[in-house]
Design an enzyme around this catalytic site. Structure first.
Site, PDB file in Angstrom:
ATOM      1  NE  ARG A  60      36.036  36.680  37.526  1.00 15.85           N
ATOM      2  CZ  ARG A  60      35.505  35.466  37.461  1.00 15.85           C
ATOM      3  NH1 ARG A  60      35.877  34.519  38.309  1.00 15.85           N
ATOM      4  NH2 ARG A  60      34.614  35.183  36.536  1.00 15.85           N
ATOM      5  CG  HIS A 100      31.997  38.641  39.778  1.00 19.97           C
ATOM      6  ND1 HIS A 100      31.865  37.332  39.363  1.00 19.97           N
ATOM      7  CD2 HIS A 100      32.640  39.286  38.768  1.00 19.97           C
ATOM      8  CE1 HIS A 100      32.411  37.197  38.160  1.00 19.97           C
ATOM      9  NE2 HIS A 100      32.896  38.360  37.776  1.00 19.97           N
ATOM     10  CB  VAL A 107      25.131  41.027  41.728  1.00 22.31           C
ATOM     11  CG1 VAL A 107      23.810  40.321  41.978  1.00 22.31           C
ATOM     12  CG2 VAL A 107      25.894  40.374  40.578  1.00 22.31           C
ATOM     13  N   GLY A 131      24.590  46.195  43.540  1.00 28.19           N
ATOM     14  CA  GLY A 131      25.472  47.165  44.193  1.00 28.19           C
ATOM     15  C   GLY A 131      26.504  46.544  45.120  1.00 28.19           C
ATOM     16  CB  SER A 151      24.741  40.552  47.700  1.00 34.70           C
ATOM     17  OG  SER A 151      25.327  41.048  46.505  1.00 34.70           O
ATOM     18  CG  ASN A 178      29.699  34.558  40.740  1.00 33.48           C
ATOM     19  OD1 ASN A 178      30.519  35.232  40.114  1.00 33.48           O
ATOM     20  ND2 ASN A 178      28.616  35.076  41.296  1.00 33.48           N
ATOM     21  N   PRO A 210      28.858  39.725  33.180  1.00 37.09           N
ATOM     22  CG  PRO A 210      30.711  41.033  32.638  1.00 37.09           C
ATOM     23  CD  PRO A 210      29.736  40.763  33.727  1.00 37.09           C
ATOM     24  CG  HIS A 228      40.570  40.354  32.447  1.00 35.00           C
ATOM     25  ND1 HIS A 228      39.645  40.008  31.494  1.00 35.00           N
ATOM     26  CD2 HIS A 228      39.914  40.222  33.635  1.00 35.00           C
ATOM     27  CE1 HIS A 228      38.488  39.689  32.073  1.00 35.00           C
ATOM     28  NE2 HIS A 228      38.630  39.821  33.377  1.00 35.00           N
ATOM     29  CG  ASP A 247      51.921  45.376  33.576  1.00 30.85           C
ATOM     30  OD1 ASP A 247      50.868  44.786  33.198  1.00 30.85           O
ATOM     31  OD2 ASP A 247      53.041  44.865  33.449  1.00 30.85           O
TER      32      ASP A 247
HETATM   33  C1  HEM Z   1      34.235  43.209  30.848  1.00 30.76           C
HETATM   34  C2  HEM Z   1      33.639  42.086  31.179  1.00 30.76           C
HETATM   35  C3  HEM Z   1      34.342  40.976  31.905  1.00 30.76           C
HETATM   36  C4  HEM Z   1      34.240  39.659  31.596  1.00 30.76           C
HETATM   37  C5  HEM Z   1      33.393  39.043  30.493  1.00 30.76           C
HETATM   38  C6  HEM Z   1      35.075  38.943  32.517  1.00 30.76           C
HETATM   39  C7  HEM Z   1      35.226  37.563  32.532  1.00 30.76           C
HETATM   40  C8  HEM Z   1      36.171  36.890  33.280  1.00 30.76           C
HETATM   41  C9  HEM Z   1      36.414  35.473  33.202  1.00 30.76           C
HETATM   42  C10 HEM Z   1      35.654  34.496  32.328  1.00 30.76           C
HETATM   43  C11 HEM Z   1      37.442  35.184  34.042  1.00 30.76           C
HETATM   44  C12 HEM Z   1      38.061  33.804  34.301  1.00 30.76           C
HETATM   45  C13 HEM Z   1      37.252  33.118  35.375  1.00 30.76           C
HETATM   46  C14 HEM Z   1      37.540  31.627  35.468  1.00 30.76           C
HETATM   47  O1  HEM Z   1      37.944  31.019  34.493  1.00 30.76           O
HETATM   48  O2  HEM Z   1      37.346  31.066  36.564  1.00 30.76           O
HETATM   49  C15 HEM Z   1      37.841  36.415  34.663  1.00 30.76           C
HETATM   50  C16 HEM Z   1      38.846  36.541  35.580  1.00 30.76           C
HETATM   51  C17 HEM Z   1      39.170  37.718  36.223  1.00 30.76           C
HETATM   52  N1  HEM Z   1      38.482  38.913  36.115  1.00 30.76           N
HETATM   53 FE1  HEM Z   1      37.120  39.388  34.725  1.00 30.76          FE
HETATM   54  N2  HEM Z   1      35.667  39.830  33.357  1.00 30.76           N
HETATM   55  C18 HEM Z   1      35.248  41.087  33.030  1.00 30.76           C
HETATM   56  C19 HEM Z   1      35.577  42.258  33.678  1.00 30.76           C
HETATM   57  C20 HEM Z   1      36.337  42.328  34.827  1.00 30.76           C
HETATM   58  C21 HEM Z   1      36.452  43.486  35.678  1.00 30.76           C
HETATM   59  C22 HEM Z   1      35.696  44.797  35.458  1.00 30.76           C
HETATM   60  C23 HEM Z   1      37.310  43.152  36.680  1.00 30.76           C
HETATM   61  C24 HEM Z   1      37.783  43.969  37.853  1.00 30.76           C
HETATM   62  C25 HEM Z   1      37.788  45.281  37.874  1.00 30.76           C
HETATM   63  C26 HEM Z   1      37.748  41.797  36.428  1.00 30.76           C
HETATM   64  C27 HEM Z   1      38.685  41.128  37.168  1.00 30.76           C
HETATM   65  C28 HEM Z   1      39.085  39.821  36.925  1.00 30.76           C
HETATM   66  C29 HEM Z   1      40.223  39.210  37.577  1.00 30.76           C
HETATM   67  C30 HEM Z   1      41.210  39.912  38.510  1.00 30.76           C
HETATM   68  C31 HEM Z   1      40.267  37.872  37.149  1.00 30.76           C
HETATM   69  C32 HEM Z   1      41.257  36.784  37.598  1.00 30.76           C
HETATM   70  C33 HEM Z   1      40.684  36.155  38.871  1.00 30.76           C
HETATM   71  C34 HEM Z   1      41.547  35.049  39.494  1.00 30.76           C
HETATM   72  O3  HEM Z   1      42.642  34.744  39.011  1.00 30.76           O
HETATM   73  O4  HEM Z   1      41.055  34.472  40.483  1.00 30.76           O
HETATM   74  N3  HEM Z   1      37.107  41.315  35.328  1.00 30.76           N
HETATM   75  N4  HEM Z   1      37.038  37.430  34.189  1.00 30.76           N
END
Ligand code: HEM
Ligand SMILES: *[C@@H]1O[C@H](CO)[C@@H](O)[C@H](O)[C@H]1NC(C)=O
Ligand SMILES: *[C@@H]1O[C@H](CO)[C@@H](O)[C@H](O)[C@H]1NC(C)=O
Length: 348
Positions: free
Chosen positions: A91, A95, A99, A101, A105, A123, A192, A222, A276
């Site tokens: 993640r 992020h 932002v 590139g 940052s 963040n 997003p 996710h 998976d």
């Molecule tokens: C499509 C738009 C996306 C949205 C709106 C989004 C939003 C979120 C949110 C709200 C969380 C939970 C954060 C929290 O509660 O602290 C999350 C977790 C996560 N996101 Fe996304 N995300 C998106 C796309 C992505 C992408 C593209 C990736 C990586 C390629 C990604 C990887 C992750 C991962 C691995 C977690 C878990 C992080 C952890 O357990 O520390 N997400 N995301």
């Protein structure tokens, strides 16, 4: 023009692929039709990565030949100790890249001259893994002082996160420099929110030259990691039409309508530490945790991709890798436009 061949560590032939896809998919004629279109797509797009020719996997071959082993070794220990760390690092990379590139940052602390990205809505109280990146950087500096950028370390660590948790692996193009500035407002504008609808998600990713299909494949990230109650509360209490009722009730038990903001739930309840295609299966049974997850499968344009990825882990892995390469290529800094930071949290 094809400047960079798909740097996968596996090179399936088209016929192998068609075989795999048809085996993976149910035999309905619609699925077969989709599989054919997909294979056609692969042929059309196989040279269409526009991967930046200035990044190359061999960038540190002379200056830090052991780099990848150091990163992998440190990541491997960290993920063995706490699997979620792999998710957190993946993640961080997302992020960072979204932002201004992939320029590290995201790793910069606030300074008197700029407010960095760490306190942006998406963040704050959420991003993790900064200490692990510091550890990797320290280990790398110990062997190759002043040679390797934090941006490249993050790109490698994200790749390793995915493969250490059982997902695909790929070759990472390298040579990014680190930014001397970070931007809170750019972070708030580009990352997003979990409340986003499909239109917003597609257009946000389009500003990074990522297609809707890339966006859907990348959302498959996710399949690992956790989310806080505050990010999915509204969905479980207010979206009865596109959520599985038992799923919603179960989530409510650890996410009360008032309080418990930081209580955690896995983004993929079935295999939260395994990379998976479980995420897409969840969406198909209305068990996406975030609103922004379920909009990918709610009668809209991404339904066919979700179905395809849900049926074939192989196709998902391939599209995910392809999209990660594109994401990792967003506006890298070169030469005098950046620096090799000594410490990832501070400009030199
Ligand atoms: C499509 C738009 C996306 C949205 C709106 C989004 C939003 C979120 C949110 C709200 C969380 C939970 C954060 C929290 O509660 O602290 C999350 C977790 C996560 N996101 Fe996304 N995300 C998106 C796309 C992505 C992408 C593209 C990736 C990586 C390629 C990604 C990887 C992750 C991962 C691995 C977690 C878990 C992080 C952890 O357990 O520390 N997400 N995301
Ligand atoms: C999606 O969300 C944006 C921003 O909140 C809003 O302006 C737009 O009307 C929404 N689109 C749809 C189709 O709901
Ligand atoms: C997207 O592509 C356009 C046209 O090639 C280019 O000018 C722009 O810099 C790209 N944007 C990103 C974020 O890579």
């Amino acid at each position: 023009m094809c400047i960079y061949r798909h740097p996968f560590n596996y090179y399936p032939t088209i016929s192998m692929l068609q075989d795999r896809i048809t085996k993976d998919m149910s035999s309905s004629s619609a699925s077969r039709y989709l599989a054919k279109i997909y294979v056609f797509w692969l042929i059309l797009t196989s040279c269409n990565n526009s991967i930046n020719a200035q990044l190359t996997p061999t960038f540190y071959a002379k200056t830090c030949p052991n780099l990848q082993n150091i990163v992998r070794g440190t990541m491997s220990k960290a993920v063995a100790k706490e699997p979620r760390m792999g998710a957190s690092i993946l993640r961080l990379f997302f992020h960072d890249c979204f932002v201004n590139g992939c320029d590290a940052s995201i790793l910069l602390n606030d300074t008197p001259s700029f407010k960095g990205e760490k306190t942006a809505f998406a963040n704050q109280n959420s991003l993790r893994g900064f200490k692990l990146i510091d550890t990797i950087k320290r280990n790398v500096e110990g062997v190759c002082k002043g040679k390797v950028s934090c941006a490249d370390i993050l790109a490698l660590a994200a790749r390793d996160s995915v493969s250490l948790l059982g997902g695909p692996t790929w070759t990472v193009p390298l040579g990014r420099k680190d930014a001397r500035i970070a931007s809170l407002s750019a972070a708030n504008a580009n990352l997003p929110p979990p409340t986003a609808n499909l239109t917003t998600l597609i257009s946000l990713f389009a500003t990074k030259n990522l297609t809707a299909r890339d966006m859907t494949a990348l959302s498959g990230a996710h399949t690992i990691g956790m989310a806080r109650c505050t990010t999915f509360r509204f969905r479980i209490y207010n979206e009865p039409n596109n959520i599985n009722a038992n799923f919603a009730t179960t989530k409510m038990s650890n996410c009360p309508s008032l309080g418990g903001d930081n209580n955690l739930a896995p983004l993929d309840m079935s295999t939260p530490n395994h990379f998976d295609n479980g995420y897409f299966k969840n969406l198909m049974s209305k068990q996406g945790l975030l609103h922004s997850d379920q909009v990918l499968f709610n009668g809209g344009s991404q339904d066919p991709w979700v179905r395809l990825y849900g049926r074939s882990n192989y196709v998902f892995a391939k599209d995910f890798v392809n999209a990660m390469l594109k994401m990792g290529n967003i506006s890298p800094l070169f030469g005098s436009l950046g620096e090799i930071r000594r410490h990832c949290r501070f400009v030199n």
